[in-house]
Design a protein around this motif. Structure first.
Motif, PDB file in Angstrom:
ATOM      1  N   LYS A 123      20.938 -59.753  81.678  1.00  0.00           N
ATOM      2  CA  LYS A 123      22.155 -60.233  82.220  1.00  0.00           C
ATOM      3  C   LYS A 123      22.917 -60.913  81.369  1.00  0.00           C
ATOM      4  N   LEU A 124      22.739 -61.616  80.990  1.00  0.00           N
ATOM      5  CA  LEU A 124      22.931 -62.296  79.464  1.00  0.00           C
ATOM      6  C   LEU A 124      23.444 -62.664  77.665  1.00  0.00           C
ATOM      7  N   ARG A 125      22.587 -60.724  78.061  1.00  0.00           N
ATOM      8  CA  ARG A 125      23.192 -60.131  76.502  1.00  0.00           C
ATOM      9  C   ARG A 125      23.840 -59.525  76.840  1.00  0.00           C
ATOM     10  N   SER A 126      24.685 -58.681  78.247  1.00  0.00           N
ATOM     11  CA  SER A 126      25.694 -57.919  78.598  1.00  0.00           C
ATOM     12  C   SER A 126      26.734 -59.070  78.951  1.00  0.00           C
ATOM     13  N   ALA A 127      26.851 -60.316  78.517  1.00  0.00           N
ATOM     14  CA  ALA A 127      27.979 -60.893  79.241  1.00  0.00           C
ATOM     15  C   ALA A 127      28.146 -61.381  77.849  1.00  0.00           C
ATOM     16  N   LYS A 146      26.009 -52.400  92.210  1.00  0.00           N
ATOM     17  CA  LYS A 146      25.348 -51.408  90.904  1.00  0.00           C
ATOM     18  C   LYS A 146      25.687 -52.467  90.271  1.00  0.00           C
ATOM     19  N   ALA A 147      24.689 -51.298  89.079  1.00  0.00           N
ATOM     20  CA  ALA A 147      24.968 -52.037  87.378  1.00  0.00           C
ATOM     21  C   ALA A 147      25.447 -50.892  87.025  1.00  0.00           C
ATOM     22  N   PHE A 171      19.413 -52.890  86.510  1.00  0.00           N
ATOM     23  CA  PHE A 171      20.130 -53.271  85.819  1.00  0.00           C
ATOM     24  C   PHE A 171      19.117 -54.065  84.446  1.00  0.00           C
ATOM     25  N   GLY A 172      17.999 -53.552  84.019  1.00  0.00           N
ATOM     26  CA  GLY A 172      17.375 -54.771  83.303  1.00  0.00           C
ATOM     27  C   GLY A 172      17.041 -53.691  81.944  1.00  0.00           C
ATOM     28  N   THR A 173      16.463 -52.707  83.256  1.00  0.00           N
ATOM     29  CA  THR A 173      16.085 -51.346  82.094  1.00  0.00           C
ATOM     30  C   THR A 173      16.806 -50.438  81.808  1.00  0.00           C
ATOM     31  N   LEU A 174      18.053 -50.263  82.357  1.00  0.00           N
ATOM     32  CA  LEU A 174      19.099 -49.844  81.957  1.00  0.00           C
ATOM     33  C   LEU A 174      19.370 -50.639  81.052  1.00  0.00           C
ATOM     34  N   SER A 175      19.659 -51.872  80.666  1.00  0.00           N
ATOM     35  CA  SER A 175      20.162 -52.576  79.607  1.00  0.00           C
ATOM     36  C   SER A 175      19.259 -52.422  78.981  1.00  0.00           C
ATOM     37  N   GLY A 234      29.147 -54.925  80.616  1.00  0.00           N
ATOM     38  CA  GLY A 234      27.779 -54.691  82.107  1.00  0.00           C
ATOM     39  C   GLY A 234      27.981 -55.834  82.706  1.00  0.00           C
ATOM     40  N   SER A 235      27.967 -55.210  83.604  1.00  0.00           N
ATOM     41  CA  SER A 235      28.126 -56.140  84.921  1.00  0.00           C
ATOM     42  C   SER A 235      27.196 -55.566  86.344  1.00  0.00           C
TER      43      SER A 235
END
Length: 235
Positions: free
Chosen positions: A46-50, A134-135, A177-181, A194-195
């Motif tokens: 989540k931080l990586r996407s932010a 949703k992710a 979210f994590g696996t898709l990231s 990404g959110s």
């Protein structure tokens, strides 16, 4: 010459105004993500996407680093993510995502915006069955076979892949979210945003006049410092 100068100045001021509102929201999203999952982007999707979202908006690295650092400070201890449900004219349903250190202030502001712009705030959770969590990721369109990419991403939790003119939208359940990231990174895709988002289970279509009326409310919500995102059932 004079008109050209005025246009350039107005354009620059508009960009500054946008950044002055956008950067604090991006920084708060980074701080909340770091607070929830740790300050190491490699261990916190989540931080990586932010961070990727902030970089795509040209947010300076110093601002990003400061937002991450703020997560471990006492000032961040009271920052919480709170959602508010509401409705407006013409059957419009609205979920407002906020990040706030003062829920009393935030709910008062959100309620006032709804009341002054033809809307009404609803009891928390009223729209939970009308939207799905949703992710959602936006990436640059890669070279190569999109069908093959789609098959690869299904292994990481992909539910839907949509292409627009300049982006590829990737959707999955919020639990993915994590696996898709991770899948986006392993497929060497360039992440733009990404959110976790609320997607309406069914949508409504408004006329231009109706949309113009509703946009006043949505714009006021977007302008509030504590509001991170606004989700609706508008097509």
């Amino acid at each position: 010459m004079g008109r050209a100068f005025e246009y350039r100045r107005a354009s620059k001021e508009a960009r500054w105004d946008k950044m002055s509102k956008l950067f604090p929201k991006l920084a708060k999203a980074i701080t909340v993500a770091a607070k929830e999952g740790g300050s190491d982007p490699d261990m916190n999707p989540k931080l990586r996407s932010a961070i990727a979202t902030a970089k795509a908006q040209n947010m300076p690295k110093d601002n990003i680093d400061a937002a991450i650092k703020r997560a471990s400070g006492k000032d961040s201890s009271d920052i919480k993510t709170i959602f508010y449900d509401g409705k407006a004219a013409h059957g419009v349903q609205i979920i407002v995502e906020t990040a706030t250190d003062n829920a009393t202030r935030t709910v008062a502001n959100v309620k006032a915006i709804f009341n002054k712009n033809g809307g009404e705030i609803l009891p928390s959770g009223s729209l939970s069955f009308m939207f799905s969590r949703k992710a959602v990721f936006e990436v640059e369109i890669p070279a190569g076979d999109l069908e093959e990419l789609e098959l690869d991403l299904i292994d990481y939790g992909l539910e839907l892949l949509e292409q627009s003119e300049d982006s590829l939208m990737i959707y999955g359940d919020y639990t993915s979210f994590g696996t898709l990231s991770d899948g986006i990174e392993k497929c060497n895709l360039t992440l733009k945003k990404g959110s976790l988002q609320y997607i309406p289970n069914s949508t409504i279509t408004l006329s231009d006049e109706q949309l113009g009326e509703i946009e006043k409310l949505l714009d006021k919500l977007d302008d509030d410092d504590d509001v991170q995102a606004v989700y609706t059932n508008i097509e």
